[in-house]
Design an enzyme around this catalytic site. Sequence first.
Site, PDB file in Angstrom:
ATOM      1  N   SER A  51       0.838  -1.188   0.000  1.00 15.82           N
ATOM      2  CA  SER A  51       0.000   0.000   0.000  1.00 15.82           C
ATOM      3  C   SER A  51       0.889   1.260   0.000  1.00 15.82           C
ATOM      4  O   SER A  51       1.828   1.348  -0.775  1.00 15.82           O
ATOM      5  CB  SER A  51      -0.956  -0.045   1.195  1.00 15.82           C
ATOM      6  OG  SER A  51      -2.037   0.823   1.008  1.00 15.82           O
ATOM      7  N   ASP A  61      -4.969  -3.314  -3.452  1.00 13.55           N
ATOM      8  CA  ASP A  61      -4.185  -2.995  -2.256  1.00 13.55           C
ATOM      9  C   ASP A  61      -3.618  -4.237  -1.557  1.00 13.55           C
ATOM     10  O   ASP A  61      -4.362  -5.129  -1.147  1.00 13.55           O
ATOM     11  CB  ASP A  61      -5.095  -2.243  -1.281  1.00 13.55           C
ATOM     12  CG  ASP A  61      -4.346  -1.569  -0.153  1.00 13.55           C
ATOM     13  OD1 ASP A  61      -3.239  -2.018   0.183  1.00 13.55           O
ATOM     14  OD2 ASP A  61      -4.863  -0.586   0.393  1.00 13.55           O
TER      15      ASP A  61
END
Length: 307
Positions: free
Chosen positions: A39, A152
């Site tokens: 991320s 993500d």
Amino acid sequence: MTEIGLALGGGAARGLAHLGVLRELEEAGIRISCLAGCSFGSLIAAAYACGTLAEVEDFFLHLNRTDLVHYCDLVFSGGVVGGQVLLAELRRLTRGLHFEDLPRPFAVVATDLETKSRVVLHRGSIAEAVRASMSVPGLLTPATVEGRTLVDGGLVEIVPVGTARLLGASRVAAVDVSSHRDVWTRAATRARRSVRGLQRECRRVATAARWLWPLPLPEPETTFPESGRPGWGMVRTVLTAFDITEARLRSTGPEQSADIIIRPRVEQVHGHQFYRAAELVAAGRAAARDSLPLLLVENHGRLARLG
């Protein structure tokens, strides 16, 4: 010289604390043998690996709302933001480098929507890997890398300790900037509960309908108009992300344990508060400084290799 593998976790704006951690470790003479990021942590790890950390730090220290709007290429298909402008900026910040160009092992974690599993990206374009790892479901459209639909990495490995070990680190320092107090985390939790309730009601209706119509009913599906292949619309992406997150929260594998955990005091900062960059960098420095007695221990462990 002390060596350690570093795993930088996700946390949106709180990930700016990673900048302070890296600065403090550099000044203490600690050599980072390998890097893993997911991320927002993948962006900071990539900047360090590509030699643009100072540029990234300067950018966020002088960031304003106009700058953020510039990166929002709105599409509302699979996500609110298309991500092409972001990808172009990532290519600039990573100097167009590939993982194979780097002097030290580096990997980025993403999540495969189809298989709901971790994907470790360590070959090819660094910018494309970071774009995939930063693709928050519902916000950024999913990325396509080598034919896989990725989002993500924090869905499967919020702090990529296991990935750092795959890269060869016998000692791993995890930098955890997650927070249950974050406004986005709370909103997602409430949404997940609401969605789960709606799904239960839909299942009840479907069960009742089978008594009236025993034949299979068609499932609604988002498709790519040009090919007819099943697609990843925003609702399908977000619901799948919820499933993946719940599965991760139920499992606590031993591979996730780090030798050292650095937790900057950033719990009160919300993921969108990038304007608090100076405060976040300082928090990262303070946390790393407190961890130096543990970090400054020589390591003679055996190294594994990523296959």
